[in-house]
Design a protein around this motif. Structure first.
Motif, PDB file in Angstrom:
ATOM      1  N   THR A   5       0.617  -1.194   0.107  1.00 33.03           N
ATOM      2  CA  THR A   5      -0.174   0.101  -0.176  1.00 33.03           C
ATOM      3  C   THR A   5       0.928   1.286  -0.042  1.00 33.03           C
ATOM      4  O   THR A   5       0.866   2.413  -0.687  1.00 33.03           O
ATOM      5  N   ALA A   6       1.534   0.973   0.929  1.00 31.11           N
ATOM      6  CA  ALA A   6       2.680   2.289   0.847  1.00 31.11           C
ATOM      7  C   ALA A   6       3.085   2.864  -0.803  1.00 31.11           C
ATOM      8  O   ALA A   6       3.585   3.383  -0.624  1.00 31.11           O
ATOM      9  N   VAL A   7       4.183   1.892  -1.352  1.00 29.92           N
ATOM     10  CA  VAL A   7       4.539   1.919  -2.602  1.00 29.92           C
ATOM     11  C   VAL A   7       3.650   2.966  -3.909  1.00 29.92           C
ATOM     12  O   VAL A   7       3.552   3.293  -4.071  1.00 29.92           O
ATOM     13  N   ALA A   8       2.465   1.728  -3.456  1.00 32.95           N
ATOM     14  CA  ALA A   8       0.916   2.179  -4.209  1.00 32.95           C
ATOM     15  C   ALA A   8       0.528   3.604  -3.743  1.00 32.95           C
ATOM     16  O   ALA A   8       0.299   4.785  -5.020  1.00 32.95           O
ATOM     17  N   GLU A   9       1.135   4.186  -2.686  1.00 34.36           N
ATOM     18  CA  GLU A   9       0.576   5.443  -2.575  1.00 34.36           C
ATOM     19  C   GLU A   9       1.240   6.350  -2.877  1.00 34.36           C
ATOM     20  O   GLU A   9       1.253   7.695  -3.613  1.00 34.36           O
ATOM     21  N   VAL A  10       2.958   6.117  -2.509  1.00 38.60           N
ATOM     22  CA  VAL A  10       3.585   7.227  -3.137  1.00 38.60           C
ATOM     23  C   VAL A  10       4.125   7.470  -4.492  1.00 38.60           C
ATOM     24  O   VAL A  10       4.102   8.437  -4.692  1.00 38.60           O
ATOM     25  N   LEU A  11       3.787   6.209  -5.747  1.00 34.34           N
ATOM     26  CA  LEU A  11       3.834   6.411  -7.004  1.00 34.34           C
ATOM     27  C   LEU A  11       2.306   6.828  -7.530  1.00 34.34           C
ATOM     28  O   LEU A  11       2.596   7.837  -8.516  1.00 34.34           O
TER      29      LEU A  11
ATOM     30  N   MET B 179       6.466  -2.595  -6.302  1.00 35.68           N
ATOM     31  CA  MET B 179       6.041  -1.295  -7.870  1.00 35.68           C
ATOM     32  C   MET B 179       4.946  -1.967  -8.779  1.00 35.68           C
ATOM     33  O   MET B 179       5.468  -3.177  -9.879  1.00 35.68           O
ATOM     34  N   SER B 180       3.949  -1.213  -9.713  1.00 36.50           N
ATOM     35  CA  SER B 180       3.761  -1.825 -11.007  1.00 36.50           C
ATOM     36  C   SER B 180       4.243  -0.535 -12.204  1.00 36.50           C
ATOM     37  O   SER B 180       4.141   0.433 -12.310  1.00 36.50           O
ATOM     38  N   ARG B 181       4.312  -1.947 -12.932  1.00 30.87           N
ATOM     39  CA  ARG B 181       5.424  -1.025 -14.021  1.00 30.87           C
ATOM     40  C   ARG B 181       3.976   0.124 -14.727  1.00 30.87           C
ATOM     41  O   ARG B 181       4.549   1.398 -14.790  1.00 30.87           O
ATOM     42  N   ASP B 182       2.391  -0.674 -14.841  1.00 33.12           N
ATOM     43  CA  ASP B 182       1.908   0.180 -15.042  1.00 33.12           C
ATOM     44  C   ASP B 182       1.624   1.946 -14.773  1.00 33.12           C
ATOM     45  O   ASP B 182       1.737   3.032 -15.037  1.00 33.12           O
ATOM     46  N   ALA B 183       1.502   1.626 -13.392  1.00 35.50           N
ATOM     47  CA  ALA B 183       1.302   2.598 -12.538  1.00 35.50           C
ATOM     48  C   ALA B 183       3.165   3.871 -12.225  1.00 35.50           C
ATOM     49  O   ALA B 183       2.776   5.091 -12.368  1.00 35.50           O
ATOM     50  N   VAL B 184       4.014   3.071 -12.880  1.00 32.51           N
ATOM     51  CA  VAL B 184       4.792   4.012 -13.226  1.00 32.51           C
ATOM     52  C   VAL B 184       5.148   4.658 -14.149  1.00 32.51           C
ATOM     53  O   VAL B 184       5.835   5.597 -14.145  1.00 32.51           O
ATOM     54  N   ARG B 185       4.656   3.768 -15.201  1.00 34.11           N
ATOM     55  CA  ARG B 185       4.601   4.792 -16.678  1.00 34.11           C
ATOM     56  C   ARG B 185       3.567   5.866 -16.739  1.00 34.11           C
ATOM     57  O   ARG B 185       3.628   6.390 -17.247  1.00 34.11           O
ATOM     58  N   ALA B 186       2.329   5.665 -15.896  1.00 36.44           N
ATOM     59  CA  ALA B 186       1.474   6.974 -15.667  1.00 36.44           C
ATOM     60  C   ALA B 186       1.622   7.603 -15.071  1.00 36.44           C
ATOM     61  O   ALA B 186       1.252   8.388 -14.960  1.00 36.44           O
ATOM     62  N   ARG B 187       2.987   7.899 -14.523  1.00 41.09           N
ATOM     63  CA  ARG B 187       2.702   8.748 -13.512  1.00 41.09           C
ATOM     64  C   ARG B 187       3.758   9.806 -14.677  1.00 41.09           C
ATOM     65  O   ARG B 187       4.343  10.102 -14.945  1.00 41.09           O
TER      66      ARG B 187
ATOM     67  N   LEU C 172      15.610  -1.049 -19.402  1.00 41.97           N
ATOM     68  CA  LEU C 172      15.133  -0.252 -18.049  1.00 41.97           C
ATOM     69  C   LEU C 172      14.121   1.013 -18.540  1.00 41.97           C
ATOM     70  O   LEU C 172      13.638   0.839 -17.845  1.00 41.97           O
ATOM     71  N   ALA C 173      15.171   2.116 -18.664  1.00 45.75           N
ATOM     72  CA  ALA C 173      14.217   3.387 -18.749  1.00 45.75           C
ATOM     73  C   ALA C 173      13.593   3.298 -19.709  1.00 45.75           C
ATOM     74  O   ALA C 173      12.619   3.907 -19.308  1.00 45.75           O
ATOM     75  N   GLU C 174      13.809   2.418 -20.718  1.00 43.18           N
ATOM     76  CA  GLU C 174      12.600   1.973 -21.876  1.00 43.18           C
ATOM     77  C   GLU C 174      10.935   1.669 -21.089  1.00 43.18           C
ATOM     78  O   GLU C 174       9.693   2.274 -21.485  1.00 43.18           O
ATOM     79  N   LEU C 175      11.489   0.817 -20.599  1.00 41.53           N
ATOM     80  CA  LEU C 175      10.633   0.250 -20.591  1.00 41.53           C
ATOM     81  C   LEU C 175       9.783   0.618 -19.068  1.00 41.53           C
ATOM     82  O   LEU C 175       8.342   0.670 -19.457  1.00 41.53           O
TER      83      LEU C 175
END
Length: 478
Positions: free
Chosen positions: A313-319, A335-343, A378-381
Motif C-alpha cells: 500500500t505504501a509503494v502504491a501511495e507514493v507512486l 511497484m507496478s510497471r503501469d503505475a510507474v509509466r502513468a506518472r 530498463l529506462a525505456e521499459l
C-alpha cells in the motif's frame, strides 16, 4: 565532462577530417600521442626494449609508427606481426627505416616476454569478439614478462560501443585513446581492462555523445546551495518510506543519506521510527501512511520495507503522489510497471544487477555483461530514469537520445550492506532540492562514490553517509 562516442560517430568524424588533411596526417597525430605516452611509461627511452604487437589495419599502423618514433630515440623496437602479408606497409617501413625489426607471431612470445613496453595494436575500435588464439597467447606472454602493456585506442578484444567482453581480451596498464573516449573504456567489464586511460586529441569534430561522465566542476555546478532567503521548506522536504520491524537499520541508513543531501528536512514514515529518532532526532517521524505524513517535494520508497500488505500500500501511495519519487530495493519488487509509466512527475529506479535482471526477465550475468544495454532497456521499459548500481554505476534517462551517464567515483568498498540505502536517501534529497532526475541520480552516485573513497580501507554504510559532507566540500572547494 568526459564524453564518449560510438564507433560510427568516430568513423564519420575521421572520414570528414581525413578529407581535409594530407594522406597519413591523422595517423601521424595518433602515433605521436602514442609515442609520448610510451616514453612516459618507460621513463628512459634509450636502450629500452619495445614490442609492437600489430595486426592488420590502421590500429597496427598507429602502433608501428609510434614504435618508429621510439626507435629513433634509441629504443630497441621489434614488431610482432600477426599477419605479415597484411601489415600496414607504410608504418612497417617507417619502423624498419628507424632501425627496428620485425618478426612473425611464432617468434613473438619471446620478444614480448623480454620487452619493457608492449604496444597492443592487434585490432581497433571496430573489432568484435575475443582475441584469436595466437594473439591471446602473445598477450599472456607479455603479462607474464612484466612489461607495461599500452593499448592502442582500446584493449583488443573488448567492444568499443558497449563495454562487453565476449572472450579473452587484453588487460592493459595504459590505454591511449584518440579523439574521444569510447563507451567501452568507461563501462565494465571492459573498463576494468583499460588501465589508466589517456585521451589524445587528433582534431575530430563530433556530435552528441553516447555516454558522458561528470567531473568535479560539473558536479559543483549541479549541487544546491542555500541562500540568505532559504529556510528548511524552501530547501525541500524529502519523505522516506523505508525500514520495518525486521529491518529498522535500512530506515536509519536511508534517512542518514537524505539528511546529508541538501534538502531542508526529512519526513520519515514506517516501522523504524524509534531507531530513526534515536540516531537522528531532527527527523520528522510519522507512523501513519505516506499521504498522512505532510507535504514533501520528493519521496524515497523501498529500502528494507518488506513485502506485506502495508508495504504494498505504501509503494502504491507514493507512486500516486505528484512529486518526484525514487524506488529502491523492496519497492522495485512491489511497484507496478503501469503505475510507474502513468506518472507525470519524475521517477528514479535504483536497482542492482540482480534486481535489474528480475525486472527485465534476464539472467543476472547477462545484465552484468551488457550493462549499457540493460540500463537503457530498463529506462525505456518503465519510462523512468534508471540508476543501475554495480562495478560501473550508470544513469539512463527514459529518452534514448539523452547520453547515459557513467559514474567515475565508484569503489569496490561500496559492496557492503546498506550502502544502497544511503544512496537512495541521498538521491531523494537532491530530488527534493529540485534537481532534475538525471542530475539528482548522477550527482548522488558521484558523491556516494567519492565519500567511500574518502573513507580509508574497509567501510560500513554509515561511514559513507558520514563522509558525504566531506565529499561535498571536496567537490565545491569549501
Amino acid at each position: 565532462m568526459r564524453y564518449a562516442h560510438t564507433v560510427q560517430a568516430v568513423r564519420d568524424a575521421e572520414g570528414a577530417l581525413m578529407a581535409r588533411l594530407p594522406e597519413g596526417a591523422l595517423m601521424q597525430r595518433a602515433a605521436a600521442g602514442l609515442a609520448v605516452v610510451g616514453a612516459r611509461v618507460l621513463g628512459r627511452v634509450y636502450g629500452r626494449r619495445v614490442a609492437v604487437v600489430a595486426g592488420s589495419g590502421s590500429n597496427g599502423g598507429d602502433a608501428l609508427y609510434a614504435g618508429a618514433r621510439l626507435a629513433r630515440r634509441g629504443a630497441g623496437v621489434t614488431a610482432v606481426l600477426l599477419a605479415p602479408e597484411r601489415a600496414h606497409a607504410a608504418g612497417l617501413r617507417a619502423l624498419l627505416d628507424a632501425g627496428g625489426r620485425a618478426v612473425g607471431a611464432a617468434e613473438g612470445a619471446a620478444v614480448v616476454a623480454r620487452a619493457d613496453l608492449v604496444y597492443d595494436g592487434i585490432v581497433g575500435i571496430g573489432g568484435k569478439g575475443g582475441l584469436r588464439a595466437e594473439a591471446a597467447e602473445l598477450m599472456r606472454a607479455a603479462r607474464a614478462g612484466g612489461g607495461a602493456v599500452v593499448a592502442v585506442d582500446l584493449p583488443s578484444g573488448v567492444d568499443a560501443d558497449t563495454g562487453e567482453v565476449a572472450g579473452e581480451a587484453v588487460r592493459a596498464d595504459v590505454t591511449v585513446t584518440f579523439g574521444t573516449y569510447k563507451p567501452g573504456l568507461l563501462i565494465d567489464p571492459a573498463a576494468e581492462l583499460a588501465g589508466a586511460v589517456t585521451l589524445v586529441g587528433i582534431g575530430l569534430e563530433l556530435g552528441a555523445p553516447e555516454v558522458e561522465a561528470l567531473q568535479h566542476a560539473d558536479l559543483a555546478g549541479l549541487l544546491p546551495r542555500p541562500s540568505g532567503e532559504s529556510d528548511k521548506y524552501r530547501r525541500g522536504v524529502v519523505g522516506v518510506v523505508a525500514g520495518s520491524d525486521r529491518y529498522p537499520g535500512a530506515a536509519v541508513l536511508a534517512v542518514s543519506g537524505a539528511l546529508r543531501g541538501g534538502a531542508g528536512a526529512v519526513r520519515y514514515v514506517g516501522g523504524g521510527g524509534p531507531a530513526v529518532l534515536a540516531r537522528h532526532p531532527e527527523t520528522l517521524v510519522s507512523s501513519g501512511s505516506p499521504h498522512e505524513a505532510g507535504r514533501v517535494q520528493a519521496w524515497v520508497v523501498g529500502p528494507g520495507l518488506g513485502d506485506d500488505a502495508r508495504a504494498r500500500t505504501a509503494v502504491a501511495e507514493v507512486l500516486a503522489a505528484d512529486v518526484p519519487v525514487l524506488v529502491d530495493a523492496d519497492g522495485l519488487r512491489l511497484m507496478s510497471r503501469d503505475a510507474v509509466r502513468a506518472r507525470t512527475a519524475a521517477t528514479v529506479l535504483t536497482p542492482h544487477a540482480g534486481e535489474a535482471a528480475a525486472l527485465l526477465g534476464r539472467a543476472r550475468e547477462e545484465v552484468e555483461a551488457s550493462r549499457l544495454t540493460a540500463v537503457r532497456d530498463l529506462a525505456e521499459l518503465f519510462g523512468a530514469t534508471v540508476l543501475l548500481k554495480g562495478s560501473t554505476t550508470l544513469v539512463a534517462a527514459p529518452d534514448p537520445a539523452v547520453p547515459v551517464r557513467v559514474n567515475p567515483t565508484g569503489t569496490a568498498w561500496l559492496a557492503t550492506a546498506g550502502s544502497g540505502d544511503v544512496l537512495s536517501g541521498l538521491t531523494g534529497s537532491l530530488l527534493a532540492a529540485r534537481l532534475p532526475a538525471r542530475d539528482a541520480a548522477s550527482a548522488a552516485g558521484y558523491l556516494h562514490g567519492l565519500a567511500a573513497r574518502l573513507t580509508e580501507g574497509p567501510l560500513a554504510a554509515m561511514d559513507v553517509a558520514e563522509s558525504i559532507p566531506e565529499a561535498w566540500r571536496n567537490v565545491c572547494g569549501g
